[in-house]
Write an enzyme that holds these catalytic residues in place. Structure first.
Site, PDB file in Angstrom:
ATOM      1  CG  ASP B  69      -1.740   1.233   1.341  1.00  0.00           C
ATOM      2  OD1 ASP B  69      -2.365   1.588   0.323  1.00  0.00           O
ATOM      3  OD2 ASP B  69      -1.775   1.862   2.412  1.00  0.00           O
ATOM      4  CG  ASP B  71      -1.119   8.572   1.988  1.00  0.00           C
ATOM      5  OD1 ASP B  71       0.004   9.092   2.089  1.00  0.00           O
ATOM      6  OD2 ASP B  71      -2.155   9.127   2.389  1.00  0.00           O
ATOM      7  CG  ASP B 292      -1.518   2.633   6.332  1.00  0.00           C
ATOM      8  OD1 ASP B 292      -1.974   2.106   5.283  1.00  0.00           O
ATOM      9  OD2 ASP B 292      -1.862   3.753   6.728  1.00  0.00           O
TER      10      ASP B 292
END
Lengths: 353, 353
Positions: B69, B71, B292
């Site tokens: 992932d 951001d 995250d």
């Protein structure tokens, strides 16, 4: 199922605001157990027109009050349905109390009364229960003293002002229409530290900025979250291809961004009944709820232990009702009414005979 | 639970569009049963830093590809995180394939590549999977020939144009800002009869009119309903008091008004993995997903049978992860990763040792 949902409801209210409506809630939920077996025999709705005359007479003798949903039941938009006014007059002449329970949050109580009079219905403010009014009452009874951030219209801000609660200005508040990309740093988003509650009602000026502000205020656990109602959509009269998003659309948007559940004022939640019950000391099993929507009006009536009559002049049609009768889904089964009728005109004529 | 959800997913896709991605879906779901027991030992995540060196070496030898992932993992907004670029280079030098899986729908593949290069990441378009791209690919593989109504930005309309699919204009489309009351009769709402699909992505110009049009198109059962992703919110970097509503906000608004469920392109749905798997013939149990967010990245990895690594540099913190480990809710348990690490810098240093 009823008892469980009642208990969950009370728990939620208590969490938000310990004292509001808690005593009537308890009395309703304690009624549920005894009510359940009486209503909706074998899970099937009965046709009001097919009841023997003496059975209808006996049923009506045991009813002290009739509660009406408005749009789709008494009128469509600004057009009263046939004999709707006459039915209200007839019920009063039979000694029944009459109440009007609308999930609409765009008008104050006085503005609703104006509409009732304009459409030829005799009514008093005391008989009308709108959700802008309930939201203001809820905060007032919470002892709420802060400011409110409102996604909604003047119906809500005016009702808040009537109980002495301040709110931030409403109306359009959109992102710069020329911007091609969202960047929060480009906007000067001022959050007012005196805001202690967010109310979400019907707002045709809904925007990214509004949802952002609501979610940001609600990021503080102490900020109350009130929704007027959760109606998903409403039909645009005369424009059959158009689906008008209802308040539930905005409520679900804010819920998603905020990661929190609101306290909901309107049907199918019990607040509208609890408010009337407190003032008029009604027995749930001596009240008839008349509505056109299974998942709001009828569910509301059944959750509160009322008798229920579904009319086919609005949203729910007989095919949906028949499907719910045989559904294995407990939530759908709860939308089946005790009785159904074509419209209030049929109900009126049955009472005239 | 995994098998059930896999089957439900395939059923839904098939209903919408029989041939799209169906064969890879079947191969993934048939892998699930054998995967399940290997991952997330005893329901607890292991600290990557606490693994004995030889165990990490052996684990990495069994990995063919690493999916990131972006951001919150490789960068925050426009700021690359420490050693993020170095980690990507290191993994390539170890012979691993590297992919970038973003739920962001606001950029085309080429625009993402531009951002990668600007932030100092070496990448090719082939390694990037954005959800605007996936939505266009999905419709293309459906053999879709009609027009698309887009709630979203140019990322989506440009990707549609690349595969030869027309869409209606995007951008602001709000109700008259001076209007005090919503009345559909006041608006000339033109529905284009050639629209055959609605795509909902991130749109900071979201409005009542847009939700109304989407719901009205979707009132036709044959109109396809595609959502790029369902992320509820994203943090506004440097503005800690602000909660930015994510695409899930708009998706839930349209779902509510339309009374329908969309096909979702982004994580945690398996489309991003299925796309890469088809092109590169990856074995799920030889792929590591690094993210995250528990409820998108990690859930995605686990649903697809991948190994998972949660970094604490973005949305999910260690307290949430610990809570999920002991949760009784199966949905929360599915957000627990195989491994966790402070950030990609820690991962990089462990590989350097």
């Amino acid at each position: 199922m009823i008892l469980r949902s009642g208990a969950a409801l009370i728990g939620r209210y208590l969490k938000d605001c310990r004292k509001v409506f808690s005593s009537p809630s308890y009395s309703i939920s304690s009624n549920f157990a005894s009510m359940e077996s009486k209503h909706v025999q074998n899970g099937n709705a009965l046709s009001l027109a097919s009841l023997p005359k003496e059975q209808l007479t006996s049923f009506m003798q045991d009813i002290d009050a009739v509660m009406f949903d408005c749009d789709g039941v008494l009128w469509l938009g600004m057009d009263p349905l046939e004999n709707a006014q006459a039915l209200v007059i007839k019920l009063r002449s039979m000694g029944k109390k009459v109440f009007f329970m609308t999930n609409n949050s765009t008008r104050t109580q006085e503005e609703f009364l104006e509409k009732f009079n304009k459409l030829g219905f005799e009514a008093s403010v005391d008989e009308i229960v709108g959700t802008a009014f309930l939201a203001a009452l809820y905060l007032k009874e919470c002892g709420f003293k802060d400011k409110v951030y409102v996604i909604g219209s003047e119906g809500i801000t005016k009702e808040l002002a009537k109980v002495g609660i301040d709110s931030l200005p409403i109306g359009p508040d959109a992102v710069d229409p020329t911007s091609l990309r969202w960047n929060p740093q480009d906007y000067n988003i001022d959050l007012d530290p005196s805001v202690g509650a967010v109310i979400v009602g019907f707002d045709h000026h809904i925007s990214y900025t509004k949802i952002l502000k609501a979610a940001s205020y609600l990021n503080n656990d102490k900020c109350l979250f009130v929704a007027t109602n959760t109606d998903e959509q409403f039909p645009a009269r005369g424009l059959s291809s158009i689906v008008c998003p209802g308040t539930g659309t905005f409520v679900n948007a804010v819920k998603t961004a905020a990661g929190r559940e609101p306290v909901v004022m309107g049907k199918p939640e019990p607040f509208p009944f609890e408010y009337v019950q407190r003032k008029h000391n009604l027995q749930p099993n001596r009240v008839l709820m008349v509505g056109d929507r299974g998942n709001t009006d009828i569910l509301f009536g059944r959750e509160c232990g009322l008798w229920t009559l579904l009319v086919m002049s609005g949203v729910t049609d007989i095919n949906s009702m028949r499907r719910w009768e045989t559904s294995q889904d407990p939530a759908e089964k709860m939308c089946v009414p005790d009785y159904y009728s074509q419209d209030v005109n049929e109900f009126y004529k049955l009472l005239q005979n």
